[in-house]
Design an enzyme around this catalytic site. Structure first.
Site, PDB file in Angstrom:
ATOM      1  N   HIS A 147      -5.919   1.047  -3.631  1.00  0.00           N
ATOM      2  CA  HIS A 147      -5.000   0.810  -2.680  1.00  0.00           C
ATOM      3  C   HIS A 147      -5.041  -1.012  -3.297  1.00  0.00           C
ATOM      4  CE1 HIS A 147      -7.822  -2.037  -0.290  1.00  0.00           C
ATOM      5  NE2 HIS A 147      -8.283  -1.999  -1.566  1.00  0.00           N
ATOM      6  N   HIS A 171      -2.188   0.690   7.433  1.00  0.00           N
ATOM      7  CA  HIS A 171      -3.457   0.511   5.989  1.00  0.00           C
ATOM      8  C   HIS A 171      -3.398   1.879   5.411  1.00  0.00           C
ATOM      9  CE1 HIS A 171      -3.901  -1.697   1.854  1.00  0.00           C
ATOM     10  NE2 HIS A 171      -5.313  -0.814   1.883  1.00  0.00           N
ATOM     11  N   CYS A 206       1.078  -1.738  -0.175  1.00  0.00           N
ATOM     12  CA  CYS A 206      -0.168  -0.042  -0.296  1.00  0.00           C
ATOM     13  C   CYS A 206       1.094   1.269  -0.013  1.00  0.00           C
ATOM     14  CB  CYS A 206      -1.362   0.395   0.770  1.00  0.00           C
ATOM     15  SG  CYS A 206      -0.413  -0.137   3.025  1.00  0.00           S
TER      16      CYS A 206
END
Length: 168
Positions: A140, A128, A78
């Site tokens: 993502h 994240h 990510c």
């Protein structure tokens, strides 16, 4: 009687210099300028650059996930996805970890989010992150075995996660 080649009207070094300057100005007008730094030291990305970021991110949907990855050929995690997109769309280098991204740029209310903003997930220290692309969606690189994808903030999983937004 014709003038010699070096003396013809509209020719010579002056014309070449003018053509070169015009070509440079035209090329510069087609490129987005690099991100600047605001007075507070936080990066500042224009709305046009933010849209470029969102478009570039959507173009990478389907790229394989790879822990530590930061290129389309090698795959993305990510933070590697975010770094690659921002570097190539704006010239801005972002932190390599999600935890450090939590202090990068400036926080914004989720009600003010726009394309190109970062969305970070997790409680006190985010774990994240993705790039918001508009209409409640973000791009993502979710997990091992997956690939870069487009998801909705209102989705069952993501809507239950503590979320913050940052504008670069």
């Amino acid at each position: 009687m014709p003038l010699p080649m070096t003396q013809r009207a509209g020719s010579g070094p002056g014309l070449l210099r003018t053509l070169a300057v015009c070509a440079c100005v035209a090329a510069a007008g087609c490129a987005s300028p690099p991100a600047s730094v605001s007075r507070g030291g936080a990066p500042s990305v224009s709305a046009e650059q933010a849209n470029d970021v969102a478009i570039h991110a959507m173009g990478l949907v389907g790229t394989p996930y790879r822990f530590g990855g930061n290129t389309p050929d090698g795959g993305f995690d990510c933070s590697g996805l975010i770094g690659y997109v921002y570097r190539n769309s704006t010239g801005l280098a972002t932190p390599r970890t999600v935890a450090r991204m939590a202090g990068f740029g400036r926080p914004i209310a989720m009600s003010e989010i726009r394309s190109g903003d970062l969305v970070l997930f997790g409680a006190s220290t985010p774990t994240h992150a993705g790039i918001y692309v508009g209409d409640g969606r973000f791009v993502h690189a979710p997990s091992t075995g997956g690939e870069v994808r487009l998801d909705r903030l209102e989705g069952v999983y993501w809507s239950r996660q503590p979320t913050q937004a940052r504008r670069l």
